[in-house]
Design a protein around this motif. Sequence first.
Motif, PDB file in Angstrom:
ATOM      1  N   ASP A 130      99.236  51.685  -1.222  1.00 35.02           N
ATOM      2  CA  ASP A 130      98.516  52.775  -1.189  1.00 35.02           C
ATOM      3  C   ASP A 130      99.400  53.503   0.361  1.00 35.02           C
ATOM      4  O   ASP A 130      99.349  53.837   1.364  1.00 35.02           O
ATOM      5  CB  ASP A 130      97.164  52.350  -0.473  1.00 35.02           C
ATOM      6  N   VAL A 157      95.338  62.436  -3.388  1.00 31.63           N
ATOM      7  CA  VAL A 157      93.769  62.339  -3.869  1.00 31.63           C
ATOM      8  C   VAL A 157      92.969  63.340  -3.868  1.00 31.63           C
ATOM      9  O   VAL A 157      91.707  63.566  -3.077  1.00 31.63           O
ATOM     10  CB  VAL A 157      94.071  61.709  -1.849  1.00 31.63           C
ATOM     11  N   HIS A 200      96.572  46.529   0.717  1.00 31.00           N
ATOM     12  CA  HIS A 200      97.269  47.881   0.619  1.00 31.00           C
ATOM     13  C   HIS A 200      98.794  48.409   1.171  1.00 31.00           C
ATOM     14  O   HIS A 200      98.262  48.467   2.499  1.00 31.00           O
ATOM     15  CB  HIS A 200      96.262  48.912   1.026  1.00 31.00           C
ATOM     16  N   HIS A 209      96.677  50.331   9.269  1.00 33.59           N
ATOM     17  CA  HIS A 209      95.255  50.092  10.019  1.00 33.59           C
ATOM     18  C   HIS A 209      95.452  49.474  10.760  1.00 33.59           C
ATOM     19  O   HIS A 209      94.231  48.805  11.084  1.00 33.59           O
ATOM     20  CB  HIS A 209      94.319  50.570   8.603  1.00 33.59           C
ATOM     21  N   ILE A 233      91.682  60.742   6.303  1.00 28.35           N
ATOM     22  CA  ILE A 233      93.319  60.757   5.617  1.00 28.35           C
ATOM     23  C   ILE A 233      93.114  62.388   5.408  1.00 28.35           C
ATOM     24  O   ILE A 233      92.327  62.983   5.209  1.00 28.35           O
ATOM     25  CB  ILE A 233      93.232  60.491   4.731  1.00 28.35           C
ATOM     26  N   HIS A 262      89.920  55.714  -8.468  1.00 27.56           N
ATOM     27  CA  HIS A 262      89.455  55.756  -7.495  1.00 27.56           C
ATOM     28  C   HIS A 262      87.856  56.318  -8.357  1.00 27.56           C
ATOM     29  O   HIS A 262      88.330  56.913  -9.374  1.00 27.56           O
ATOM     30  CB  HIS A 262      89.568  56.482  -6.381  1.00 27.56           C
ATOM     31  N   GLU A 308      87.320  47.056   3.302  1.00 27.49           N
ATOM     32  CA  GLU A 308      88.841  47.545   3.871  1.00 27.49           C
ATOM     33  C   GLU A 308      88.755  47.771   5.322  1.00 27.49           C
ATOM     34  O   GLU A 308      87.896  48.824   5.624  1.00 27.49           O
ATOM     35  CB  GLU A 308      89.191  48.646   3.081  1.00 27.49           C
ATOM     36  N   PHE A 320     100.373  58.014  -0.047  1.00 26.52           N
ATOM     37  CA  PHE A 320     100.235  59.298  -0.774  1.00 26.52           C
ATOM     38  C   PHE A 320     100.832  60.587  -0.340  1.00 26.52           C
ATOM     39  O   PHE A 320     101.209  61.498   1.127  1.00 26.52           O
ATOM     40  CB  PHE A 320      99.032  59.949  -0.747  1.00 26.52           C
ATOM     41  N   TRP A 343      95.942  57.933  -7.492  1.00 26.36           N
ATOM     42  CA  TRP A 343      95.838  58.660  -6.104  1.00 26.36           C
ATOM     43  C   TRP A 343      97.584  59.456  -5.288  1.00 26.36           C
ATOM     44  O   TRP A 343      97.220  60.497  -5.024  1.00 26.36           O
ATOM     45  CB  TRP A 343      94.992  58.814  -5.041  1.00 26.36           C
ATOM     46  N   ASP A 381      98.866  57.014  10.854  1.00 24.00           N
ATOM     47  CA  ASP A 381      98.894  55.790   8.903  1.00 24.00           C
ATOM     48  C   ASP A 381      98.749  57.457   8.596  1.00 24.00           C
ATOM     49  O   ASP A 381      98.166  57.613   7.652  1.00 24.00           O
ATOM     50  CB  ASP A 381      96.710  55.222   9.347  1.00 24.00           C
TER      51      ASP A 381
HETATM   52  C1  RNT Z   1      92.400  55.059   4.000  1.00 23.73           C
HETATM   53  C2  RNT Z   1      92.063  54.077   3.183  1.00 23.73           C
HETATM   54  C3  RNT Z   1      92.162  54.234   2.072  1.00 23.73           C
HETATM   55  C4  RNT Z   1      92.458  54.493   1.008  1.00 23.73           C
HETATM   56  C5  RNT Z   1      92.548  55.483  -0.152  1.00 23.73           C
HETATM   57  C6  RNT Z   1      92.866  56.404  -1.318  1.00 23.73           C
HETATM   58  O1  RNT Z   1      92.808  55.262   5.608  1.00 23.73           O
HETATM   59  O2  RNT Z   1      93.834  53.381   3.277  1.00 23.73           O
HETATM   60  O3  RNT Z   1      92.480  52.799   0.825  1.00 23.73           O
HETATM   61  O4  RNT Z   1      93.752  55.476   1.210  1.00 23.73           O
HETATM   62  O5  RNT Z   1      91.247  54.898  -0.703  1.00 23.73           O
END
Ligand code: RNT
Length: 427
Positions: free
Chosen positions: A327, A46, A287, A263, A60, A96, A227, A329, A41, A295
């Motif tokens: 993780d 994403v 991640h 997170h 996000i 994804h 997660e 972007f 992503w 975040d």
């Molecule tokens: C979102 C999470 C999750 C996403 C991905 C795209 O806060 O970190 O992992 O970043 O699924």
Amino acid sequence: MITPQVQRAYDDAKEVYLKHGINVDEILEKLKEIKISMHCWQGDDVRGFMNKDQELTGGISVTGNYPGAARTPEELRQDLEKAYSLIPGKHKLNLHAIYLDTDEKVDLDEIEPRHYKKWVEWAKKKGIGLDFNPTCFSHPKSEDGFTLSHPNKEIRDFWIEHCKRARKVGEYFGKELGQTCVTDIWIPDGYKDLPVDRLTPRKRLEEALDEVFSEEIDPQYNLDAVESKLFGIGSESYVVGSHEFYMGYALTRNKLLCLDTGHFHPTEVVSNKLSAISLFNKGILLHVSRPVRWDSDHVILLDDELQEIARELVVNDLFKKTYIGLDFFDGSINRVAAWVIGMRNMIKAILKAYLEPIEQLKELELKGDFTARLALREEFKTYPFGAVWDYYCASQGVPIREEWLNEVRNYEQEVLLNRNKSLSEKR
Ligand code: RNT
Ligand code: ZN
């Protein structure tokens, strides 16, 4: 290519490390075996290929509009290939669900392994493993901020079905590629403002997850991860899937716990959690990200926390229990470069950790000689780690130092900048 200069510097470095009983050749053999899951992503902010007009939701956000984002699975694979060619070692790709590659019009509750067949064929050809994620956001049915814990059973069921199917895709990846797929569930569910009832949504999530995982899947093919998150945009006051929720869930259901470094509270670090969790948990999915004030998912740096995470993995030998994924972007810089910088930093951090005198440091600690522990660690920061890293890159057939940047620049000129012309213009 290993130039005489790179070789000489490496030989000198080897000697320096050997004085502390560190066998660099052996370490490079170990390093080769460590796979990092590179997240698809980063390549297109994403967006995915399911619904072109769908905006990114789920709390996000990607900022920046650097030219050249991939618009099709072919373009994304081309970019990924470029990135992998500049990263030492063999790694994995983290997909994804919205990155399906098919001409069929399918919704998330209809995905099947065949919609990802082209990815599998490509991964086989390249010798890359695949990981997977259900996409529980960027969809009309997640618009009010809830998915698996939605109060409306019909909507909940839609997401349950999606996650069940995602696990089947994971199983398919594992079977086809002979490498275990990790399927990670992250949901955005939460409230902007203070809720009255914090418990009921969590009960709904617990039940929904139990339903998602009701089918046994051979762990050789697919491993499930969950997660947690502290807050998102629009879920600042309450997130259903909090750390405590998933910690309890993963422990009682024998699932991997996914720890995203963005997170947690700003001064709370994932590095300090790994040893504790490893004692009780089936395993950990990382991640690796970089939160800047929130975040924000910035590209990871070779900073103190990344090195501390790598140290924990090396010193406690947690690689068998830990799956490493990235993780972040960033849409404000060249996206291929973002991957390369992040991946190279993750690998560098692991190598740097291996090149510390771990046994000696442990002894000093046990004896209570904290002066020497501190002194040695600090001195090792300027040991010739760079020479070993250069040699590793050269021996893996990838550019050393910033030489890779030229290749990205050329790729940008030849490929990425052409993408600003519309697809139809090119045909
Ligand atoms: C979102 C999470 C999750 C996403 C991905 C795209 O806060 O970190 O992992 O970043 O699924
Ligand atoms: Zn994450």
